[in-house]
Design a protein around this motif. Structure first.
Motif, short mmCIF file in Angstrom:
data_model
loop_
_atom_site.label_atom_id
_atom_site.label_comp_id
_atom_site.label_asym_id
_atom_site.label_seq_id
_atom_site.Cartn_x
_atom_site.Cartn_y
_atom_site.Cartn_z
N PHE A 165 69.63 51.16 61.64
CA PHE A 165 69.37 52.45 62.69
C PHE A 165 70.30 53.41 62.00
CE2 PHE A 165 71.26 54.89 66.17
CZ PHE A 165 70.10 55.51 66.36
N LYS A 166 69.89 54.78 62.03
CA LYS A 166 70.86 55.81 61.50
C LYS A 166 70.89 57.05 62.49
CE LYS A 166 72.47 58.44 57.50
NZ LYS A 166 72.33 58.71 56.05
N GLN A 167 71.90 57.37 63.06
CA GLN A 167 71.55 58.63 63.68
C GLN A 167 72.73 59.69 63.18
OE1 GLN A 167 71.73 58.88 68.25
NE2 GLN A 167 73.78 59.53 67.80
N THR A 168 72.28 60.99 62.87
CA THR A 168 73.22 61.85 62.26
C THR A 168 72.93 63.30 63.04
OG1 THR A 168 71.54 62.53 60.53
CG2 THR A 168 73.14 61.06 59.97
N PHE A 169 73.99 63.96 63.05
CA PHE A 169 73.77 65.45 63.84
C PHE A 169 74.04 66.34 62.66
CE2 PHE A 169 75.13 62.52 67.05
CZ PHE A 169 74.41 62.82 68.30
N PHE A 170 73.20 67.53 62.80
CA PHE A 170 73.22 68.71 62.11
C PHE A 170 74.72 69.44 62.43
CE2 PHE A 170 69.03 67.31 61.84
CZ PHE A 170 68.46 68.00 60.40
N ARG A 171 74.94 70.41 61.47
CA ARG A 171 76.34 70.98 61.79
C ARG A 171 76.14 72.31 63.00
NH1 ARG A 171 74.96 72.52 56.35
NH2 ARG A 171 74.23 74.66 56.32
N HIS A 172 74.96 72.34 63.23
CA HIS A 172 74.38 73.26 64.21
C HIS A 172 74.11 72.78 65.36
CE1 HIS A 172 74.67 76.20 60.78
NE2 HIS A 172 74.48 77.09 61.46
N GLY A 173 74.16 73.20 66.55
CA GLY A 173 73.55 72.97 67.69
C GLY A 173 72.66 74.22 68.09
N TYR A 174 72.35 74.18 69.15
CA TYR A 174 71.51 75.23 69.92
C TYR A 174 71.64 75.55 71.32
CZ TYR A 174 67.49 72.46 71.41
OH TYR A 174 66.67 71.59 72.11
N LYS A 175 71.32 76.66 71.92
CA LYS A 175 71.23 77.24 73.14
C LYS A 175 69.96 77.94 73.35
CE LYS A 175 75.79 77.41 74.68
NZ LYS A 175 77.00 78.03 75.62
N THR A 176 68.89 77.94 74.38
CA THR A 176 67.67 78.53 74.59
C THR A 176 67.90 79.61 75.60
OG1 THR A 176 66.91 76.70 76.14
CG2 THR A 176 66.45 76.33 73.86
N LEU A 177 67.33 80.79 75.45
CA LEU A 177 67.68 81.88 75.90
C LEU A 177 66.04 82.66 76.22
CD1 LEU A 177 70.40 83.69 73.80
CD2 LEU A 177 70.68 82.12 75.81
N VAL A 178 65.93 83.04 77.52
CA VAL A 178 64.70 83.58 77.66
C VAL A 178 64.73 85.01 78.41
CG1 VAL A 178 62.58 83.31 79.23
CG2 VAL A 178 63.69 81.36 78.24
N LEU A 179 63.85 85.96 77.70
CA LEU A 179 63.92 87.29 78.25
C LEU A 179 62.46 87.71 78.56
CD1 LEU A 179 65.87 89.49 75.49
CD2 LEU A 179 66.75 88.65 77.82
N PRO A 180 62.27 88.38 79.82
CA PRO A 180 61.15 88.60 80.33
C PRO A 180 60.20 89.54 79.61
CG PRO A 180 62.67 89.55 81.75
CD PRO A 180 63.41 88.71 80.94
N ASN A 181 58.89 89.82 79.67
CA ASN A 181 58.10 91.10 79.18
C ASN A 181 58.43 91.15 77.57
OD1 ASN A 181 56.50 93.17 78.90
ND2 ASN A 181 57.19 94.16 80.70
N ALA A 182 57.98 90.11 76.65
CA ALA A 182 58.21 90.40 75.32
C ALA A 182 57.49 91.50 74.80
CB ALA A 182 57.50 89.02 74.76
N ALA A 183 56.20 91.89 75.19
CA ALA A 183 55.70 93.01 74.40
C ALA A 183 56.39 94.23 74.95
CB ALA A 183 54.31 92.99 75.37
N GLU A 184 57.02 94.51 75.77
CA GLU A 184 57.74 95.68 76.24
C GLU A 184 59.03 95.83 75.30
OE1 GLU A 184 60.74 96.11 79.87
OE2 GLU A 184 58.92 97.23 80.53
N LEU A 185 59.44 94.38 74.77
CA LEU A 185 60.56 94.68 73.94
C LEU A 185 59.91 94.76 72.59
CD1 LEU A 185 62.57 91.66 75.49
CD2 LEU A 185 62.96 94.17 75.81
N GLY A 186 58.99 94.76 72.15
CA GLY A 186 58.10 94.94 70.84
C GLY A 186 57.90 93.92 70.13
N TYR A 187 57.96 92.48 71.00
CA TYR A 187 57.55 91.49 70.05
C TYR A 187 56.13 91.12 70.32
CZ TYR A 187 62.51 90.57 69.70
OH TYR A 187 63.85 90.46 69.53
#
Length: 429
Positions: free
Chosen positions: A184-206
């Motif tokens: 068994f081998k477990q390795t971690f990447f040098r980056h982690g992450y956070k998840t952010l959510v914004l409402p109304n993607a279309a209004e923001l141009g996405y």
């Protein structure tokens, strides 16, 4: 009638439960989280679920449809994807993707998809024990000891134990201690992450039909991904180092404000402020790679999904391979008439090769995305042009194969290696 105990009622566990129940198995799922169908999901669980913004490729779609779930139901859980947009210097370079079989990937609302699977599992008679923590697994007796939400303890016994309980799988830990020569081998990447959510993607141009990628011009500082999810919100995954002046551990609000102003300057100030506030308060998540030498224990226990082969989402294939695991397991049960002593070793033989190839490609893609250059875009254009010009000689576009095909991962890896060889030859010439 065979009885299966599935530890972990997430996406892979629930789809496997549906496949088994359709075969007449008595299926009992043990899940530590709350029942998503009872509207008792906590605010934190709901935020995390909708913020993941996972992408279901054609590989995953096929696995779900083959379990008897109607395409119209699945489509309600996501938005169709037709291309990718890469942010460089505040402008987007867009790659359009072409469907091969009339199926398009979905930008998925994970919580909605989980509810869909739970609904179908219930229709097929699958029994769930929610808010139950798996304490230990006896591989020989094929039993699981759980602690229930009221503090009591319960043993569940069956003919087969399936570990679909994620990267920190209790079933895999039992295999580690109970199986000789289990590697068994477990390795971690040098980056982690956070998840952010914004409402109304279309209004923001996405656009809701594009996947967005950020950080290509950050010289390896960060990588970001965004996708619209049903309801119109947009989910951002912000990958940063664990430590440093700009990192997941940063407490300097001014430094992070400058970060969001620079890389997301096209958003209104109020939205950038909202992203900053979420970033400073939400917990971070690890990017982990898990490899196991085997995915089974005799005819008694099986690992699938992240329990067997967790990987960072830089190829967008972790969930999709997990769903395909469920389908492959069901096809092997068909092929070998439910003989678990034959099916489980064959599952390991088939899926171990695919898991290793998928993880190797994911790591390679991580290196490209976290240390990109302008050559990345030139190379992509070169690859697409050469395949169009010489289709019988030059390998096809990898992104289109990953998102619109279910070709085995080891074959995809061979395509990638051929592209690398052709690319080096092209540069030399």
């Amino acid at each position: 009638m065979h009885k299966a105990i599935i530890v972990g009622g997430g996406l892979a566990g629930s789809l496997t439960a549906i496949y088994l129940a359709r075969r007449g198995y008595d299926v009992h799922v043990v899940e530590k989280r709350r029942d998503p169908l009872q509207n008792t999901v906590s605010a934190l669980e709901m935020t995390n679920s909708r913020a993941i913004g996972v992408s279901m490729t054609v590989r995953g779609i096929k696995a779900v449809l083959r379990a008897g779930i109607a395409p119209q139901e699945l489509e309600l859980c996501g938005e169709p994807i037709v291309g990718m947009a890469f942010s460089v210097g505040g402008k987007y370079k867009i790659r359009e993707l072409t469907p091969f079989e009339g199926l398009s990937p979905l930008s998925l609302n994970r919580l909605a998809f989980q509810k869909l699977l739970n609904k179908h599992a219930a229709l097929h008679g699958v029994k769930y024990s929610f808010e139950c923590r798996c304490l230990s697994v006896d591989l020989e007796k094929k039993s699981v000891l759980v602690q229930e939400d009221d503090g009591g303890f319960q043993h569940h016994r069956g003919d087969l134990i399936i570990g679909a309980d994620g990267a920190h799988s209790a079933v895999r830990q039992s295999m580690q201690s109970g199986l000789r020569r289990f590697e068994f081998k477990q390795t971690f990447f040098r980056h982690g992450y956070k998840t952010l959510v914004l409402p109304n993607a279309a209004e923001l141009g996405y656009r809701k039909d594009l996947l967005y990628f950020f950080g290509m011009d950050s010289k390896g500082l960060f990588a970001g991904r965004a996708a619209t999810i049903p309801g119109g919100s947009i989910s951002f995954a912000i990958c940063l180092p664990y430590t440093g002046a700009l990192s997941l551990a940063t407490q300097d609000g001014d430094a992070m404000r400058a970060f969001f102003n620079h890389y997301f300057g096209g958003l209104p100030p109020t939205r950038r402020k909202e992203m900053l506030e979420q970033f400073m308060t939400l917990p971070s998540n690890d990017l982990v790679n898990v490899r196991s030498s085997t995915f089974h224990y005799r005819g008694n226990a099986l690992l699938l999904g992240d329990a067997a082969h967790a990987t960072a989402p830089f190829l967008g294939q972790g969930m999709n391979m997990a769903l395909e695991d469920a389908y492959v397991f069901a096809t092997l049960l068909d092929k070998h008439a439910d003989d678990l002593d034959v099916v489980l070793p064959e599952f390991t033989r088939q899926r171990k090769v695919q898991a290793d190839a998928m993880q190797d490609m994911s790591i390679a893609n991580y290196e490209v995305l976290s240390n990109p250059s302008f050559i990345f875009f030139l190379r992509t254009q070169y690859a697409r042009y050469m395949h169009k010009k010489f289709p019988s000689l030059y390998p096809p576009d990898m992104a289109e194969k990953l998102y619109f095909d279910s070709i085995p991962y080891d074959e995809l890896q061979q395509i990638q290696q051929k592209q690398n060889a052709w690319y080096r030859l092209g540069r030399m010439n």
